[in-house]
Design a protein around this motif. Structure first.
Motif, PDB file in Angstrom:
ATOM      1  N   GLN A 111     -27.604 -34.309  97.521  1.00 62.70           N
ATOM      2  CA  GLN A 111     -26.223 -33.615  98.087  1.00 62.70           C
ATOM      3  C   GLN A 111     -25.776 -31.923  97.936  1.00 62.70           C
ATOM      4  O   GLN A 111     -25.809 -31.261  98.554  1.00 62.70           O
ATOM      5  N   LYS A 112     -26.425 -32.080  96.128  1.00 55.44           N
ATOM      6  CA  LYS A 112     -27.227 -30.111  96.260  1.00 55.44           C
ATOM      7  C   LYS A 112     -27.940 -28.906  97.308  1.00 55.44           C
ATOM      8  O   LYS A 112     -27.835 -28.399  97.991  1.00 55.44           O
ATOM      9  N   ALA A 113     -28.569 -30.486  97.307  1.00 53.00           N
ATOM     10  CA  ALA A 113     -30.058 -29.155  98.839  1.00 53.00           C
ATOM     11  C   ALA A 113     -29.131 -29.947 100.369  1.00 53.00           C
ATOM     12  O   ALA A 113     -29.602 -29.023 100.936  1.00 53.00           O
ATOM     13  N   ASP A 114     -28.003 -31.205 100.126  1.00 55.76           N
ATOM     14  CA  ASP A 114     -27.403 -30.675 102.061  1.00 55.76           C
ATOM     15  C   ASP A 114     -26.729 -29.766 101.748  1.00 55.76           C
ATOM     16  O   ASP A 114     -26.317 -28.815 102.630  1.00 55.76           O
ATOM     17  N   GLY A 119     -17.128 -26.279 104.043  1.00 55.47           N
ATOM     18  CA  GLY A 119     -18.621 -27.874 103.667  1.00 55.47           C
ATOM     19  C   GLY A 119     -18.467 -27.967 101.812  1.00 55.47           C
ATOM     20  O   GLY A 119     -18.832 -29.141 101.790  1.00 55.47           O
ATOM     21  N   ILE A 120     -18.163 -26.518 101.628  1.00 50.24           N
ATOM     22  CA  ILE A 120     -18.345 -27.319  99.950  1.00 50.24           C
ATOM     23  C   ILE A 120     -17.397 -28.108  99.161  1.00 50.24           C
ATOM     24  O   ILE A 120     -16.799 -28.822  99.232  1.00 50.24           O
ATOM     25  N   ASN A 121     -15.674 -27.691  99.742  1.00 46.43           N
ATOM     26  CA  ASN A 121     -14.840 -28.200  99.571  1.00 46.43           C
ATOM     27  C   ASN A 121     -14.648 -29.517 100.198  1.00 46.43           C
ATOM     28  O   ASN A 121     -14.268 -30.794  99.479  1.00 46.43           O
ATOM     29  N   GLY A 122     -15.419 -30.332 101.521  1.00 43.12           N
ATOM     30  CA  GLY A 122     -15.850 -31.779 101.816  1.00 43.12           C
ATOM     31  C   GLY A 122     -16.803 -31.785 100.663  1.00 43.12           C
ATOM     32  O   GLY A 122     -16.335 -33.905 100.043  1.00 43.12           O
ATOM     33  N   MET A 123     -17.546 -31.679 100.747  1.00 41.26           N
ATOM     34  CA  MET A 123     -19.301 -32.418  99.598  1.00 41.26           C
ATOM     35  C   MET A 123     -18.120 -31.825  98.074  1.00 41.26           C
ATOM     36  O   MET A 123     -18.929 -33.009  97.639  1.00 41.26           O
ATOM     37  N   VAL A 124     -17.779 -31.403  97.830  1.00 41.62           N
ATOM     38  CA  VAL A 124     -17.492 -31.834  96.026  1.00 41.62           C
ATOM     39  C   VAL A 124     -16.375 -33.159  96.481  1.00 41.62           C
ATOM     40  O   VAL A 124     -16.609 -33.925  95.223  1.00 41.62           O
ATOM     41  N   LYS A 125     -15.900 -32.886  97.462  1.00 40.60           N
ATOM     42  CA  LYS A 125     -14.405 -34.364  96.850  1.00 40.60           C
ATOM     43  C   LYS A 125     -15.193 -34.858  96.959  1.00 40.60           C
ATOM     44  O   LYS A 125     -14.834 -36.443  96.174  1.00 40.60           O
ATOM     45  N   HIS A 146     -11.409 -25.642  90.446  1.00 44.38           N
ATOM     46  CA  HIS A 146     -11.326 -26.693  90.148  1.00 44.38           C
ATOM     47  C   HIS A 146     -13.137 -27.192  90.951  1.00 44.38           C
ATOM     48  O   HIS A 146     -13.692 -28.010  90.960  1.00 44.38           O
ATOM     49  N   LEU A 147     -13.909 -26.889  92.214  1.00 43.00           N
ATOM     50  CA  LEU A 147     -14.686 -26.981  92.647  1.00 43.00           C
ATOM     51  C   LEU A 147     -15.690 -26.447  92.038  1.00 43.00           C
ATOM     52  O   LEU A 147     -16.789 -27.183  92.922  1.00 43.00           O
ATOM     53  N   PHE A 148     -15.970 -25.573  91.173  1.00 40.18           N
ATOM     54  CA  PHE A 148     -16.894 -24.687  91.003  1.00 40.18           C
ATOM     55  C   PHE A 148     -17.393 -24.955  89.346  1.00 40.18           C
ATOM     56  O   PHE A 148     -16.350 -24.975  88.236  1.00 40.18           O
ATOM     57  N   PRO A 149     -18.511 -24.856  88.408  1.00 44.02           N
ATOM     58  CA  PRO A 149     -18.372 -24.130  87.212  1.00 44.02           C
ATOM     59  C   PRO A 149     -18.219 -23.006  86.961  1.00 44.02           C
ATOM     60  O   PRO A 149     -18.317 -22.539  87.679  1.00 44.02           O
ATOM     61  N   GLN A 150     -17.719 -23.389  85.762  1.00 44.70           N
ATOM     62  CA  GLN A 150     -16.908 -21.602  85.111  1.00 44.70           C
ATOM     63  C   GLN A 150     -18.440 -21.191  85.897  1.00 44.70           C
ATOM     64  O   GLN A 150     -18.092 -20.016  85.744  1.00 44.70           O
ATOM     65  N   GLU A 151     -19.509 -21.082  85.216  1.00 44.17           N
ATOM     66  CA  GLU A 151     -20.849 -19.793  85.429  1.00 44.17           C
ATOM     67  C   GLU A 151     -20.328 -19.735  86.788  1.00 44.17           C
ATOM     68  O   GLU A 151     -21.305 -18.080  87.132  1.00 44.17           O
ATOM     69  N   VAL A 152     -20.712 -20.408  88.181  1.00 38.74           N
ATOM     70  CA  VAL A 152     -20.750 -20.289  88.932  1.00 38.74           C
ATOM     71  C   VAL A 152     -19.751 -18.750  89.901  1.00 38.74           C
ATOM     72  O   VAL A 152     -19.817 -18.343  90.166  1.00 38.74           O
ATOM     73  N   GLN A 153     -18.510 -19.517  89.542  1.00 39.88           N
ATOM     74  CA  GLN A 153     -17.301 -18.720  89.450  1.00 39.88           C
ATOM     75  C   GLN A 153     -17.919 -17.322  89.204  1.00 39.88           C
ATOM     76  O   GLN A 153     -17.310 -16.298  90.154  1.00 39.88           O
ATOM     77  N   GLU A 154     -17.981 -16.974  87.950  1.00 38.21           N
ATOM     78  CA  GLU A 154     -18.027 -15.963  87.456  1.00 38.21           C
ATOM     79  C   GLU A 154     -18.973 -14.626  88.163  1.00 38.21           C
ATOM     80  O   GLU A 154     -18.896 -13.832  88.058  1.00 38.21           O
TER      81      GLU A 154
END
Length: 302
Positions: free
Chosen positions: A65-68, A108-114, A175-183
């Motif tokens: 999923q990460k690669a996609d 894309g992020i919203n759909g795949m993370v859910k 809620h879709l992101f880890p804190q470090e990614v968000q920051e």
């Protein structure tokens, strides 16, 4: 036991996804039905697969999923880059320059993370697939530098739309992101916004430079030459009407701040000598009038 045999056999990505969905979503869902939830505590039954096997399948799934997601985001960026390199101007919607880049990536992020949260049954695990987002935004930041060098002002203005859309989802759907990614993403977006502001505002300061030089002079005291500066500024602000809101308000606010700073610095360095109380009072009145005029007009134009 049967599920374990199937899992031990080695599954392709599609089959692994289906098995995980059954173990982490469908199976718990059965026991959450009203007629069963009051009779059976499914958590006491344990998982259908051993921990080590379940983690292996989840890692296989999340890696895919990460690669996609990374491939999808890069494809969206590359599509936009082809438009930029061809010299095509940014698209206009409702009179403002915009770009589909952020919207398409967010969807894309919203759909795949859910989906990943359902498959793994764990939000934190699902968030891991967004780890490539900072790299994507960094690439976009580098593209913005090209916009500025090549004077592609429509894309610079559209980038402020992307910044707002990315920032809204990073803060509003954290809620879709880890804190470090968000920051990290928020920091990159701030850099993009600052760079865009500088690109759009520096030419205005060059136009206003002769007016800045009059501030604090004897002409300023006698004729209040700030009015000329204000009129030029008002005309220049009309160029920002095609900047999306609220990016336009932030841009005007930044210009407002920078002009105020130059105004104050120039007055402090001014060559006019206030010899008596009358001149001091006149200077005070002029500063007050200038402030009232300046605070009112930029916001009205924006």
């Amino acid at each position: 036991a049967r599920l374990r045999k199937i899992a031990d056999f080695g599954l392709v990505d599609k089959d692994a996804t289906f098995l995980l969905r059954w173990v982490n979503d469908y199976y718990p869902g059965i026991f959450q039905k009203p007629e069963l939830s009051s009779e059976i505590d499914y958590t006491a039954l344990g998982k259908l697969l051993p921990k080590e096997l379940l983690e292996s399948l989840e890692e296989q799934y999340l890696t895919k999923q990460k690669a996609d997601l990374s491939d999808y985001m890069n494809q969206v960026l590359q599509l936009e880059e082809r438009k930029w390199s061809s010299g095509e101007k940014a698209k206009i919607e409702d009179g403002c320059y915009t770009s589909p880049l952020a919207y398409d990536i967010i969807q894309g992020i919203n759909g795949m993370v859910k989906a990943a949260e359902k498959v793994t049954g764990n939000r934190q695990k699902a968030q891991k697939i967004t780890h490539q987002l900072p790299d994507l935004i960094l690439k976009y930041k580098l593209s913005q530098s090209d916009f500025q060098v090549n004077k592609q002002i429509s894309h610079v203005k559209a980038s402020l739309c992307c910044v707002e859309q990315f920032r809204d989802v990073l803060l509003g759907k954290s809620h879709l992101f880890p804190q470090e990614v968000q920051e990290e993403c928020l920091g990159l977006l701030m850099d993009i916004r600052k760079s865009a502001h500088a690109c759009l505002l520096i030419p205005i300061h060059k136009i206003l430079k002769p007016q800045y030089q009059n501030l604090g002079s004897s002409d300023w005291l006698k004729k209040n030459t700030f009015e000329t500066l204000r009129k030029i500024l008002e005309e220049e602000l009309l160029k920002f009407r095609d900047v999306p809101h609220p990016g336009r308000q932030e841009l005007i606010g930044r210009l407002h701040q920078e002009v105020t700073e130059k105004y104050v610095r120039r007055l402090l360095k001014g060559d006019v000598k206030l010899k008596d109380q009358e001149q001091q009072q006149r200077a005070c009145n002029i500063v007050t009038q200038n402030a009232d005029s300046f605070h009112r007009d930029p916001n009205r134009t924006g």
